[in-house]
Scaffold this motif. Structure first.
Motif, PDB file in Angstrom:
ATOM      1  N   HIS A 180      14.738  -2.648  -3.311  1.00  0.00           N
ATOM      2  CA  HIS A 180      15.918  -3.197  -3.995  1.00  0.00           C
ATOM      3  C   HIS A 180      16.120  -2.559  -5.364  1.00  0.00           C
ATOM      4  O   HIS A 180      17.218  -2.141  -5.712  1.00  0.00           O
ATOM      5  CB  HIS A 180      15.771  -4.710  -4.167  1.00  0.00           C
ATOM      6  N   ALA A 181      15.054  -2.463  -6.155  1.00  0.00           N
ATOM      7  CA  ALA A 181      15.186  -1.987  -7.534  1.00  0.00           C
ATOM      8  C   ALA A 181      15.103  -0.478  -7.659  1.00  0.00           C
ATOM      9  O   ALA A 181      15.577   0.092  -8.649  1.00  0.00           O
ATOM     10  CB  ALA A 181      14.101  -2.628  -8.406  1.00  0.00           C
ATOM     11  N   GLN A 182      14.491   0.199  -6.683  1.00  0.00           N
ATOM     12  CA  GLN A 182      14.393   1.662  -6.680  1.00  0.00           C
ATOM     13  C   GLN A 182      13.665   2.204  -7.910  1.00  0.00           C
ATOM     14  O   GLN A 182      13.986   3.275  -8.434  1.00  0.00           O
ATOM     15  CB  GLN A 182      15.782   2.285  -6.592  1.00  0.00           C
ATOM     16  N   GLN A 183      12.662   1.459  -8.378  1.00  0.00           N
ATOM     17  CA  GLN A 183      11.912   1.891  -9.549  1.00  0.00           C
ATOM     18  C   GLN A 183      10.440   1.497  -9.396  1.00  0.00           C
ATOM     19  O   GLN A 183      10.034   0.965  -8.357  1.00  0.00           O
ATOM     20  CB  GLN A 183      12.526   1.276 -10.817  1.00  0.00           C
ATOM     21  N   SER A 184       9.646   1.767 -10.406  1.00  0.00           N
ATOM     22  CA  SER A 184       8.221   1.460 -10.360  1.00  0.00           C
ATOM     23  C   SER A 184       8.001  -0.045 -10.270  1.00  0.00           C
ATOM     24  O   SER A 184       8.932  -0.840 -10.448  1.00  0.00           O
ATOM     25  CB  SER A 184       7.531   2.003 -11.611  1.00  0.00           C
ATOM     26  N   ALA A 185       6.753  -0.446 -10.035  1.00  0.00           N
ATOM     27  CA  ALA A 185       6.455  -1.868  -9.841  1.00  0.00           C
ATOM     28  C   ALA A 185       6.821  -2.695 -11.070  1.00  0.00           C
ATOM     29  O   ALA A 185       7.399  -3.789 -10.952  1.00  0.00           O
ATOM     30  CB  ALA A 185       4.974  -2.038  -9.511  1.00  0.00           C
ATOM     31  N   ILE A 186       6.491  -2.207 -12.248  1.00  0.00           N
ATOM     32  CA  ILE A 186       6.762  -2.963 -13.472  1.00  0.00           C
ATOM     33  C   ILE A 186       8.263  -3.083 -13.708  1.00  0.00           C
ATOM     34  O   ILE A 186       8.794  -4.165 -13.965  1.00  0.00           O
ATOM     35  CB  ILE A 186       6.080  -2.291 -14.676  1.00  0.00           C
ATOM     36  N   THR A 187       8.960  -1.961 -13.598  1.00  0.00           N
ATOM     37  CA  THR A 187      10.407  -1.978 -13.833  1.00  0.00           C
ATOM     38  C   THR A 187      11.143  -2.737 -12.736  1.00  0.00           C
ATOM     39  O   THR A 187      12.125  -3.434 -13.000  1.00  0.00           O
ATOM     40  CB  THR A 187      10.944  -0.537 -13.922  1.00  0.00           C
ATOM     41  N   SER A 188      10.678  -2.637 -11.504  1.00  0.00           N
ATOM     42  CA  SER A 188      11.325  -3.329 -10.380  1.00  0.00           C
ATOM     43  C   SER A 188      11.240  -4.837 -10.535  1.00  0.00           C
ATOM     44  O   SER A 188      12.233  -5.558 -10.309  1.00  0.00           O
ATOM     45  CB  SER A 188      10.675  -2.906  -9.059  1.00  0.00           C
ATOM     46  N   THR A 189      10.067  -5.351 -10.890  1.00  0.00           N
ATOM     47  CA  THR A 189       9.941  -6.807 -11.030  1.00  0.00           C
ATOM     48  C   THR A 189      10.758  -7.316 -12.211  1.00  0.00           C
ATOM     49  O   THR A 189      11.338  -8.407 -12.144  1.00  0.00           O
ATOM     50  CB  THR A 189       8.457  -7.202 -11.182  1.00  0.00           C
ATOM     51  N   ARG A 190      10.810  -6.536 -13.293  1.00  0.00           N
ATOM     52  CA  ARG A 190      11.648  -6.947 -14.424  1.00  0.00           C
ATOM     53  C   ARG A 190      13.121  -6.967 -14.021  1.00  0.00           C
ATOM     54  O   ARG A 190      13.848  -7.936 -14.312  1.00  0.00           O
ATOM     55  CB  ARG A 190      11.448  -5.992 -15.599  1.00  0.00           C
ATOM     56  N   LYS A 191      13.559  -5.927 -13.341  1.00  0.00           N
ATOM     57  CA  LYS A 191      14.965  -5.814 -12.948  1.00  0.00           C
ATOM     58  C   LYS A 191      15.371  -6.938 -12.004  1.00  0.00           C
ATOM     59  O   LYS A 191      16.423  -7.570 -12.185  1.00  0.00           O
ATOM     60  CB  LYS A 191      15.194  -4.459 -12.285  1.00  0.00           C
ATOM     61  N   MET A 192      14.541  -7.230 -11.012  1.00  0.00           N
ATOM     62  CA  MET A 192      14.892  -8.274 -10.045  1.00  0.00           C
ATOM     63  C   MET A 192      14.904  -9.647 -10.697  1.00  0.00           C
ATOM     64  O   MET A 192      15.738 -10.497 -10.371  1.00  0.00           O
ATOM     65  CB  MET A 192      13.924  -8.252  -8.868  1.00  0.00           C
ATOM     66  N   ALA A 193      13.985  -9.891 -11.610  1.00  0.00           N
ATOM     67  CA  ALA A 193      13.952 -11.183 -12.293  1.00  0.00           C
ATOM     68  C   ALA A 193      15.220 -11.405 -13.110  1.00  0.00           C
ATOM     69  O   ALA A 193      15.820 -12.488 -13.078  1.00  0.00           O
ATOM     70  CB  ALA A 193      12.719 -11.274 -13.184  1.00  0.00           C
ATOM     71  N   ILE A 194      15.631 -10.376 -13.839  1.00  0.00           N
ATOM     72  CA  ILE A 194      16.846 -10.487 -14.661  1.00  0.00           C
ATOM     73  C   ILE A 194      18.071 -10.686 -13.775  1.00  0.00           C
ATOM     74  O   ILE A 194      18.951 -11.506 -14.071  1.00  0.00           O
ATOM     75  CB  ILE A 194      16.997  -9.236 -15.549  1.00  0.00           C
ATOM     76  N   GLU A 195      18.137  -9.953 -12.657  1.00  0.00           N
ATOM     77  CA  GLU A 195      19.260 -10.129 -11.730  1.00  0.00           C
ATOM     78  C   GLU A 195      19.310 -11.545 -11.174  1.00  0.00           C
ATOM     79  O   GLU A 195      20.380 -12.075 -10.872  1.00  0.00           O
ATOM     80  CB  GLU A 195      19.146  -9.127 -10.573  1.00  0.00           C
ATOM     81  N   ALA A 196      18.136 -12.160 -11.030  1.00  0.00           N
ATOM     82  CA  ALA A 196      18.067 -13.525 -10.502  1.00  0.00           C
ATOM     83  C   ALA A 196      18.307 -14.572 -11.594  1.00  0.00           C
ATOM     84  O   ALA A 196      18.238 -15.777 -11.323  1.00  0.00           O
ATOM     85  CB  ALA A 196      16.709 -13.760  -9.855  1.00  0.00           C
ATOM     86  N   GLY A 197      18.584 -14.121 -12.833  1.00  0.00           N
ATOM     87  CA  GLY A 197      18.814 -15.040 -13.927  1.00  0.00           C
ATOM     88  C   GLY A 197      17.550 -15.601 -14.531  1.00  0.00           C
ATOM     89  O   GLY A 197      17.584 -16.613 -15.237  1.00  0.00           O
ATOM     90  N   LYS A 198      16.427 -14.944 -14.272  1.00  0.00           N
ATOM     91  CA  LYS A 198      15.141 -15.394 -14.796  1.00  0.00           C
ATOM     92  C   LYS A 198      14.680 -14.451 -15.913  1.00  0.00           C
ATOM     93  O   LYS A 198      15.286 -13.411 -16.163  1.00  0.00           O
ATOM     94  CB  LYS A 198      14.098 -15.430 -13.681  1.00  0.00           C
ATOM     95  N   SER A 199      13.611 -14.818 -16.573  1.00  0.00           N
ATOM     96  CA  SER A 199      13.111 -14.032 -17.698  1.00  0.00           C
ATOM     97  C   SER A 199      12.570 -12.672 -17.239  1.00  0.00           C
ATOM     98  O   SER A 199      11.908 -12.571 -16.205  1.00  0.00           O
ATOM     99  CB  SER A 199      11.994 -14.807 -18.396  1.00  0.00           C
ATOM    100  N   GLY A 200      12.865 -11.654 -18.061  1.00  0.00           N
ATOM    101  CA  GLY A 200      12.319 -10.336 -17.786  1.00  0.00           C
ATOM    102  C   GLY A 200      10.806 -10.291 -17.920  1.00  0.00           C
ATOM    103  O   GLY A 200      10.167  -9.315 -17.507  1.00  0.00           O
ATOM    104  N   LYS A 201      10.226 -11.350 -18.484  1.00  0.00           N
ATOM    105  CA  LYS A 201       8.772 -11.416 -18.615  1.00  0.00           C
ATOM    106  C   LYS A 201       8.073 -11.528 -17.262  1.00  0.00           C
ATOM    107  O   LYS A 201       6.849 -11.390 -17.196  1.00  0.00           O
ATOM    108  CB  LYS A 201       8.371 -12.587 -19.516  1.00  0.00           C
ATOM    109  N   TRP A 202       8.838 -11.767 -16.203  1.00  0.00           N
ATOM    110  CA  TRP A 202       8.250 -11.750 -14.867  1.00  0.00           C
ATOM    111  C   TRP A 202       7.765 -10.352 -14.481  1.00  0.00           C
ATOM    112  O   TRP A 202       7.128 -10.185 -13.446  1.00  0.00           O
ATOM    113  CB  TRP A 202       9.241 -12.282 -13.833  1.00  0.00           C
ATOM    114  N   SER A 203       8.039  -9.375 -15.333  1.00  0.00           N
ATOM    115  CA  SER A 203       7.466  -8.047 -15.104  1.00  0.00           C
ATOM    116  C   SER A 203       5.949  -8.081 -15.173  1.00  0.00           C
ATOM    117  O   SER A 203       5.282  -7.108 -14.806  1.00  0.00           O
ATOM    118  CB  SER A 203       7.995  -7.045 -16.128  1.00  0.00           C
TER     119      SER A 203
END
Length: 450
Positions: A72-95
């Protein structure tokens, strides 16, 4: 910046290339060494059946989640989890999910390379005639200085592959080495079944004796199954980021876990006939592969060649796993720094080598601090966080979109598992792992590699 990265993100050239790379990552030294001795320590075939159940119930859902997050995010693990969390309206700290997984995988690499260097040394010893005497292999791996050279050589090979990128390095090596791996594995297994105690091995692996099963057996099987598929180390999120949008994550995940489990079972059929033929202890652990088996090869017809081929097989498994471990970290740094891929690979690989050097000179460092931190804390914690992230943080509708090829039944099982089953199971591994009850030996931190 994120859009630019996504638009230029590399992709697998074919589904075959992805499957070979993913299976190569999952199939590691743990399949050839740790699974057989875990079977020996935990009731034989009863453990095998419980292990297969754990793969399907726990490892498969987490693998599907990681591939979906990366794709979905097409990026590394750290960047992907941050991106998906923000898209879901959650904190980017989920990275933090990506950070924990990436740190776990990198730490595993540091000591994994040391063991893999020993595998390289023993393969060279076999082909050079070193198994002609019971202790002949020690001349190839006898002093700390020599051990350091093999560790260095293996890490250099890993860096060279990763520095060449996805298609020029990882894909090319995986599509060549993994078919060769299966060919050698099948050949050695046929040889072992013909010349060893095949009946005893088959009974041991496939005639269950549940009288030997305890609660610890389930914990051991759960730990082996979870880590064996290379989840929670940022690998599958990274490899998932290279998948095209139309790829079928569900079927690919099933194929990966099936191949990984099949290799573990075949490895048992390769090792146990020899073990029972000469009266060895099937639960001998690390000594089985580096002490007992070389002594057996010294007494077998064509033992040098068979021994060299066996350790060459283990070398292939180790290399494809170490490549994926380094790639997961390189992908993140490459996204966020201007070093370029080659420089990033050499810098991170050099850092991993230096940490691993401590393992050469200190067994307590490798089997103590690094093993506990990576295998008993970060890997289980990463798996727990991935399940919580996919089940509770990311909207169900988004996960359904990423797993659109999955049948309604498979998706319902997936979502229920990552919400309720996996967090409880992995939480148990995390708590009990801290008590060092199922991570045995120096490879306890790297069973998923597996």
């Amino acid at each position: 910046m994120a859009a630019a990265l996504a638009s230029t993100h590399a992709h697998w050239s074919s589904r075959f290339a992805f499957i070979m790379a993913a299976v190569g990552s999952a199939v590691g030294l743990g399949n050839l060494w740790r699974f057989p001795f875990m079977t020996g320590q935990n009731g034989g075939s009863a453990f095998v059946l419980i292990y297969i159940g754990c793969v399907l119930l726990f490892a498969l859902p987490v693998l599907m989640a990681e591939l979906a997050i990366g794709r979905h995010a097409q990026q590394s693990a750290i960047t992907s989890t941050r991106k998906m969390a923000i898209e879901a309206g959650k904190s980017g700290k989920w990275s933090i999910v990506g950070w924990v997984c990436t740190a776990a995988g990198f730490l595993v690499l540091t000591t994994y390379s040391v063991i893999a260097g020993q595998v390289m040394a023993f393969s060279a010893a076999g082909f050079a005639g070193g198994f002609a005497q019971p202790d002949g292999a020690t001349m190839f791996y006898g002093t700390d200085g020599v051990k350091m050279l093999w560790h260095f050589g293996f890490m250099v090979l890993t860096i060279l592959v990763v520095s060449r990128g996805l298609k020029g390095g990882i894909e090319r090596v995986a599509t060549i080495l993994m078919p060769l791996f299966f060919l050698v594995l099948i050949g050695l297994t046929v040889y072992s079944l013909i010349n060893g105690a095949a009946g005893a091995a088959l009974t041991y692996l496939f005639a269950p004796d549940f009288s030997a099963v305890t609660g610890q057996t389930f914990i051991a099987a759960l730990g082996q199954a979870f880590f064996s598929v290379s989840v929670a180390s940022a690998i599958m999120i990274t490899y998932g980021s290279y998948l095209p949008r139309d790829s079928n994550i569900g079927s690919s995940s099933v194929l990966i876990v099936s191949a990984d489990t099949l290799v573990a079972l075949i490895a048992g059929l390769m090792i146990f006939p020899i073990v029972f033929m000469v009266g060895m202890d099937p639960a001998a652990g690390l000594g089985l592969i580096f002490t007992a088996l070389p002594q057996v090869f010294s007494t077998m017809p064509a033992g040098n060649f068979i021994g060299g081929a066996f350790f060459a097989l283990a070398f292939i498994a180790a290399l494809t796993s170490s490549i994926s471990l380094l790639e997961a970290t390189v992908a993140f740094v490459e996204e966020n720094a201007s070093f370029g891929r080659s420089m990033t690979a050499w810098l991170l690989g050099g850092f991993a080598f230096m940490i691993g050097a401590g393992a050469v000179y200190s067994e307590a460092f490798a089997g103590g601090f690094v093993d506990v931190l990576s295998g008993q804390i970060l890997l289980p914690l990463g798996g727990f966080l991935v399940a919580v992230f996919a089940g509770w943080v990311i909207p169900k509708s988004l996960m359904r979109t990423e797993l659109s090829h999955a049948s309604p039944g498979l998706f319902a099982f997936f979502h229920f598992a990552v919400r309720y089953i996996v967090p409880v199971a992995i939480g148990s591994i995390l708590v009990l792992g801290l008590d060092d009850r199922f991570n045995a030996g120096r490879l306890g931190a790297m069973v998923g590699l597996g």
